[in-house]
Design a protein around this motif. Sequence first.
Motif, PDB file in Angstrom:
ATOM      1  N   MET A  44     -34.936  12.376 -21.238  1.00 42.18           N
ATOM      2  CA  MET A  44     -34.504  10.997 -21.001  1.00 42.18           C
ATOM      3  C   MET A  44     -34.698  10.106 -22.233  1.00 42.18           C
ATOM      4  SD  MET A  44     -35.534   8.500 -17.841  1.00 42.18           S
ATOM      5  CE  MET A  44     -35.369   9.867 -16.693  1.00 42.18           C
ATOM      6  N   PRO A  45     -35.840  10.170 -22.943  1.00 40.79           N
ATOM      7  CA  PRO A  45     -35.958   9.355 -24.162  1.00 40.79           C
ATOM      8  C   PRO A  45     -34.916   9.727 -25.223  1.00 40.79           C
ATOM      9  CG  PRO A  45     -38.114  10.122 -23.447  1.00 40.79           C
ATOM     10  CD  PRO A  45     -37.102  10.847 -22.626  1.00 40.79           C
ATOM     11  N   VAL A  46     -34.556  11.023 -25.301  1.00 40.04           N
ATOM     12  CA  VAL A  46     -33.534  11.449 -26.261  1.00 40.04           C
ATOM     13  C   VAL A  46     -32.188  10.834 -25.900  1.00 40.04           C
ATOM     14  CG1 VAL A  46     -32.352  13.428 -27.284  1.00 40.04           C
ATOM     15  CG2 VAL A  46     -34.770  13.602 -26.650  1.00 40.04           C
ATOM     16  N   SER A  47     -31.858  10.866 -24.603  1.00 32.59           N
ATOM     17  CA  SER A  47     -30.601  10.278 -24.150  1.00 32.59           C
ATOM     18  C   SER A  47     -30.576   8.770 -24.403  1.00 32.59           C
ATOM     19  CB  SER A  47     -30.393  10.574 -22.665  1.00 32.59           C
ATOM     20  OG  SER A  47     -29.186  10.022 -22.203  1.00 32.59           O
ATOM     21  N   ASN A  48     -31.688   8.091 -24.132  1.00 29.38           N
ATOM     22  CA  ASN A  48     -31.754   6.642 -24.381  1.00 29.38           C
ATOM     23  C   ASN A  48     -31.585   6.335 -25.862  1.00 29.38           C
ATOM     24  OD1 ASN A  48     -32.165   6.016 -21.660  1.00 29.38           O
ATOM     25  ND2 ASN A  48     -34.390   6.200 -21.831  1.00 29.38           N
ATOM     26  N   TRP A  49     -32.193   7.167 -26.714  1.00 33.29           N
ATOM     27  CA  TRP A  49     -32.096   6.961 -28.163  1.00 33.29           C
ATOM     28  C   TRP A  49     -30.647   7.117 -28.620  1.00 33.29           C
ATOM     29  CZ3 TRP A  49     -30.705  10.104 -32.330  1.00 33.29           C
ATOM     30  CH2 TRP A  49     -31.058   9.641 -33.594  1.00 33.29           C
ATOM     31  N   CYS A  64     -27.777  16.277 -24.861  1.00 36.14           N
ATOM     32  CA  CYS A  64     -29.109  16.693 -24.412  1.00 36.14           C
ATOM     33  C   CYS A  64     -29.066  18.092 -23.805  1.00 36.14           C
ATOM     34  CB  CYS A  64     -29.663  15.689 -23.399  1.00 36.14           C
ATOM     35  SG  CYS A  64     -30.120  14.094 -24.101  1.00 36.14           S
ATOM     36  N   VAL A  65     -28.056  18.355 -22.991  1.00 34.05           N
ATOM     37  CA  VAL A  65     -27.905  19.688 -22.400  1.00 34.05           C
ATOM     38  C   VAL A  65     -27.656  20.725 -23.488  1.00 34.05           C
ATOM     39  CG1 VAL A  65     -26.480  21.098 -20.872  1.00 34.05           C
ATOM     40  CG2 VAL A  65     -27.100  18.777 -20.190  1.00 34.05           C
TER      41      VAL A  65
END
Length: 359
Positions: A44-49, A64-65
């Motif tokens: 989730m933090p990667v996606s938000n970034w 991300c996937v």
Amino acid sequence: MKALSLSQVNTRLAFAVLAIGILYLGRPFLVPLAFAGILSLLFMPVSNWLERRGIGRIWATLLCVLLFLLLIGSFVGVIYAQAASFSKDWPQIQTKLTTGIEQAQAWIQQQFGVSRQRQLQALKEGVSKLSSTSSGSLLAVFGGLSGFLTGLVLVVLYLFFLLWKREKYRDFILKLASPENRPSVNDALSQISSVSAQYLSGRLVSMGFLALFYSIGLSIVGVENAILMSLVAVIPTLIPYIGAFVGGAFPLFMALVSGSPDMLLPTLAVLVSAQIIDNNIIEPLVMGAQLDLSPIFTIIAIVLGELIWGVPGMILFEPLFAVIRIVCAHIPQLHPYAFLLENEVEEPSWVKAVKKKMG
């Protein structure tokens, strides 16, 4: 103090039995979903970034996937390359293994008076029994492989949808609560998200450190295929407490078979040193008491997880118990259960000081 009535006791016991039954019977569905849930909190933090840099939600989720699949592919690639190297050394290892078996036979004959012929006869009987069930074993292996691949596909699908529509699921849980309880529920969800993600990321950092330390140390000692043995030794450490002992058996066996008995002590020293550094420095810094679980309930979670979900349960039930503790801490009637589950061992003062300086 007001005592519980017999009907209340029976209701709670029935609920516990029903919950365990649902977990056991629903494991083909629940295990991939649980893995995907924890992974979604990690990514989730990667996606938000990515989204803060102008990438749309669906593309950020797909990236991300893809990152998850690349990590798995890289790991499998390293294992395959090392296994190919291992196969080249197999004839030499087989020769040493044969010599070791002959020495063991001579020792058994000397100590217990069992002739080599009787030992070989017993071995042949064991092999014949094993071969009689070989077809079933092969079917079990293929069934396990197909089940793993199916589970991996489900994890990827669940991970995509949990990341893509993550606000919807959070809002759904908030809508189930009454308006006056929503702040508490929102706080519980935030804690669950933070604790699960930090635990998983900390576990990965710990495994990375062990893999690096093992690889360097075993290479210096002279163990054959040190990188492969390091990776094989690190994988079981996903299981707390038990995994370190299971994983350490592989490098020790390889040191004995491919090297000499003199390599056992240096190899054991590398394994023990890595575990001491990891348990006393790395894990306290990267994880600390993030799950805030009592040590005894950590062990109970591992045992109960193995009984209900097998090896995946040994990995997943520890964070699951932490989620239960957080939920109990936000429901006044369940505060005693949260108190029972929480960790009574304080975090070392030096860890607190380092974390404070690091912000």
